[in-house]
Write a protein that holds these residues in place. Structure first.
Motif, mmCIF file in Angstrom:
data_model
loop_
_atom_site.group_PDB
_atom_site.id
_atom_site.type_symbol
_atom_site.label_atom_id
_atom_site.label_comp_id
_atom_site.label_asym_id
_atom_site.label_seq_id
_atom_site.Cartn_x
_atom_site.Cartn_y
_atom_site.Cartn_z
ATOM 1 N N GLY A 272 28.057 -17.895 49.785
ATOM 2 C CA GLY A 272 28.449 -18.416 48.475
ATOM 3 C C GLY A 272 29.510 -19.494 48.563
ATOM 4 N N ASN A 273 30.254 -19.505 49.685
ATOM 5 C CA ASN A 273 31.262 -20.545 49.910
ATOM 6 C C ASN A 273 30.700 -21.733 50.694
ATOM 7 O OD1 ASN A 273 34.380 -19.941 49.218
ATOM 8 N ND2 ASN A 273 33.298 -18.001 49.484
ATOM 9 N N VAL B 276 33.549 -15.594 44.660
ATOM 10 C CA VAL B 276 32.198 -15.993 44.257
ATOM 11 C C VAL B 276 31.736 -14.983 43.210
ATOM 12 C CG1 VAL B 276 29.810 -16.333 45.014
ATOM 13 C CG2 VAL B 276 31.705 -17.029 46.515
ATOM 14 N N LEU C 275 21.923 -13.972 42.101
ATOM 15 C CA LEU C 275 22.344 -14.765 43.258
ATOM 16 C C LEU C 275 21.890 -16.216 43.193
ATOM 17 C CD1 LEU C 275 21.606 -12.123 46.058
ATOM 18 C CD2 LEU C 275 23.828 -12.705 45.081
ATOM 19 N N MET D 230 19.624 -18.757 47.360
ATOM 20 C CA MET D 230 19.700 -17.726 48.408
ATOM 21 C C MET D 230 18.332 -17.419 49.001
ATOM 22 S SD MET D 230 22.648 -16.908 49.312
ATOM 23 C CE MET D 230 22.125 -15.575 50.385
ATOM 24 N N ALA E 67 29.004 -14.467 41.681
ATOM 25 C CA ALA E 67 27.682 -13.857 41.897
ATOM 26 C C ALA E 67 27.778 -12.624 42.801
ATOM 27 C CB ALA E 67 26.722 -14.876 42.490
ATOM 28 N N VAL E 68 28.713 -12.656 43.758
ATOM 29 C CA VAL E 68 28.871 -11.519 44.674
ATOM 30 C C VAL E 68 29.408 -10.305 43.912
ATOM 31 C CG1 VAL E 68 30.034 -10.669 46.755
ATOM 32 C CG2 VAL E 68 29.216 -13.035 46.657
#
Length: 693
Positions: free
Chosen positions: A304-305, A244, A337, A341, A246-247
């Motif tokens: 995120g998954n 992911v 994010l 979120m 963003a992570v």
């Protein structure tokens, strides 16, 4: 068939009122009472001279009073005062509200007086001493009398009598440990062990009883852990994570870089979660090593998954703090994010209102909640998850085998499991205790952490310590004061929370708010106190070790520990870890009340090191069987009597025996193992019942 335990009120002399007091101690049944082991043993020593009496300790002196006792009055209080002299000095004997003693104690008669020794204005005092005739006292010399944890209205004598009754009422049960192990290790039977752990005739009987009961605790715990490992095995995961972006961007945007140890551990976590098999990993790191950010990254990867992740912590205040800090962190990184979120962090605790719980449960059931934070309320039956892919437990040693099993079973498929512990257990022991898990060690502290300054001092330093706390509070900081006892005990000489709080309120300026905290308070009261301290509304918190994993207060800079000699080094290190969490210099003041060579040697290790793993290994070297006569020192796992440090060698031995047993009889079906199998099932069932209380 499992026998239902009898309520404690079945014991003669225990009515409804006393039963409620026993329940305050966690004793609801006769079985609970039999496992309510003494926390110490009182030893009656030969009398010594006045000059040999030690302040702050229980002393014994013999002599003849030169003149009759006097009766004095102070308001409504009646005080009997007598004076005993010998060639080495003079000691004043004082009794409160016992006026009849003035005529009961005769001059010219030899008595033995036993009580707490103190000094006031250069005078040596013994307050509320017990009175014995020499023949009666001689029968008690060198005997071991049990000392139990008590609560107001329920003293040691009442508990001792109740235990004696429960021992008489208990049913004998056949031997369930394998006979070859009973013979190999010279184990006494369970029934004798119970009798002698409560009422030992001498030290040898006590050690023999303790060996059997500690053996049992380790044996069934390790059987339970191995059972978990066999059930899990190498399992394919239905939750195979993808990268992911963003992570990764979020990690790089953090205001600090991960340490090498954090980075290495994060790579191990990702490899597990992306590899196609269910992760079962322990993240072991010292206090302040940065395990929480690793949990957050893993939760973000899961969210995120498109899956759910749950974080279970031991206290409501800590759960609330984690949830709030995550929400703030995600809001501050909204551009990275994404808006999806926002509002995905949901809190679940036992004290929430029915409406709050209903709303939280609905968000979890629908999948709207991606990150769920809470206490063991997370594993209650009413909580249904849409796609629970990651389960994280913080301070794993607070959760037993039953809870480890129950949280993992909340998912329809086998989730990834990650457990975190700040208890610095040496790796050799961690491999045994967490045999169902792979281990990652975060063995570096962030570079910006200021080392805590330590000092070990005697009781004469208290005034200086109070002045130091006052100065720290004037600078806007806060302080903890730890006492080993909740309230005064008739038999254990140690500082207690309730009396100490009153004393501190007198010693410190009125502008400083001093409150107390202990495990016997109701959950709501504990939460209110901890939240007020976290918010800075309370400046000084007097507490038992209940704060060991309770709350994160970066503004707290002073940790003062009374009777430091009564705690294990690993536990002292955990307590010290409550400070040093912010940007300010922090301090740990350890008051050593006995000042003997052994306690000085032990505490000196803490004085010169902030490395938890080094301290734990040194603790293993120094501690031995003698420690069992003090307050039990470690609270790991679900052991009532066993101590993973003191009993480390026995733990290793039992681990090998459990492995041999399961290699030869994995299902415990062979002749002679039927009783053991039933006992193991009872053990696991009890653990699961604790989860759903």
């Amino acid at each position: 068939m499992r026998r239902e335990p009898q309520p404690v009120e079945e014991i003669k002399g225990i009515g409804e009122k006393t039963g409620k007091l026993f329940r305050k101690l966690g004793v609801a049944t006769t079985a609970d009472l039999l496992q309510y082991y003494p926390r110490a043993y009182d030893t009656f020593h030969e009398p010594v001279t006045v000059g040999e009496q030690k302040e702050g300790c229980v002393g014994t002196v013999s002599g003849v009073l030169a003149k009759p006792p006097e009766l004095l009055r102070a308001g409504e209080m009646q005080i009997v005062v007598a004076v005993l002299k010998d060639l080495t000095g003079t000691i004043q004997l004082t009794w409160y509200n016992m006026p009849y003693l003035r005529t009961n104690i005769k001059t010219g008669t030899l008595y033995i007086f036993r009580g707490r020794v103190a000094r006031k204005k250069s005078r040596l005092l013994m307050e509320q001493p017990e009175i014995f005739l020499p023949e009666a006292y001689q029968k008690l010399v060198h005997s071991l009398q049990p000392v139990y944890g008590q609560t107001k209205g329920l003293g040691n004598k009442t508990i001792s009598r109740a235990v004696a009754q429960a021992l008489k009422l208990r049913e004998e049960e056949p031997e369930y440990l394998p006979q070859n192990l009973v013979e190999k290790y010279g184990l006494t039977d369970h029934s004798s062990a119970l009798t002698h752990i409560h009422f030992p005739g001498d030290e040898e009987e006590l050690l023999t009883a303790r060996k059997r009961l500690v053996f049992e605790e380790f044996f069934f715990f390790l059987l339970g852990v191995r059972r978990l490992r066999e059930q899990r095995g190498v399992q394919k995961s239905d939750f195979v994570m993808q990268d992911v972006r963003a992570v990764d961007v979020f990690q790089k945007a953090l205001p600090y870089a991960l340490t090498q140890a954090q980075e290495r551990t994060w790579q191990e976590i990702q490899k597990d979660m992306k590899g196609g098999q269910a992760m079962n990993r322990l993240i072991q790191g010292d206090v302040g090593s940065g395990k929480t950010i690793l949990a957050i990254l893993a939760l973000l990867l899961t969210a995120g998954n498109g899956f759910q992740g749950a974080l279970m912590v031991p206290t409501e205040v800590l759960a609330r703090q984690h949830a709030e800090s995550m929400e703030q962190l995600f809001a501050a990184n909204r551009e990275i994010l994404g808006e999806e979120m926002e509002g995905t962090v949901v809190l679940v605790t036992g004290s929430m209102t029915v409406r709050e719980k209903r709303l939280a449960y609905e968000k979890i059931r629908s999948g709207e909640a991606k990150i769920i934070v809470g206490t063991h309320a997370l594993i209650q039956e009413k909580v249904e998850y849409a796609s629970l892919a990651l389960v994280i437990t913080d301070e794993q040693h607070r959760f037993g085998v039953g809870q480890r099993e129950a949280l993992g079973e909340k998912s329809k498929q086998r989730p990834h499991v990650m457990v975190m512990s700040a208890t610095p257990i040496p790796r050799t022991l961690a491999i045994i205790l967490y045999g169902d898990l792979d281990i990652s060690v975060v063995d570096q502290l962030p570079a910006n952490r200021l080392p805590i300054k330590n000092c070990v001092v005697g009781t004469d330093y208290r005034k200086n310590a109070y002045a130091f706390i006052t100065r720290q509070v004037a600078q806007g900081r806060q302080a903890y004061v730890i006492c080993p006892m909740v309230e005064e005990s008739e038999m254990i000489e140690a500082e207690n929370v309730l009396d100490y709080t009153k004393q501190l309120r007198k010693e410190l300026p009125e502008s400083i708010r001093v409150e107390y905290l202990h495990g016997k308070l109701k959950g709501k009261e504990k939460n209110q106190i901890m939240e007020a301290f976290a918010a800075g509304e309370i400046q000084v918190l007097v507490s038992t070790t209940v704060i060991e994993v309770g709350v994160n207060v970066p503004n707290a800079t002073v940790m003062m520990i009374e009777n430091a000699e009564r705690f294990g080094l690993a536990q002292l290190h955990q307590l010290r870890g409550r400070v040093g969490r912010g940007n300010y210099q922090s301090y740990c003041i350890m008051i050593n009340c006995v000042q003997d060579e052994d306690s000085n040697k032990r505490l000196d290790i803490l004085n010169h090191s902030n490395d938890g793993f080094y301290i734990a290994s040194e603790d293993l070297k120094l501690r031995g069987p003698g420690d069992i006569f003090g307050i039990r020192q470690s609270g790991e796992m679900e052991f009532k009597l066993a101590d993973i440090f003191t009993d480390a060698n026995l733990l290793k031995t039992i681990s090998e025996e459990v492995n041999h047993l399961l290699e030869s009889d994995p299902e415990l079906e062979k002749e002679g193992h039927q009783a053991l199998k039933r006992k193991l099932e009872e053990y696991v069932q009890e653990g699961l019942e604790k989860v759903n209380l």
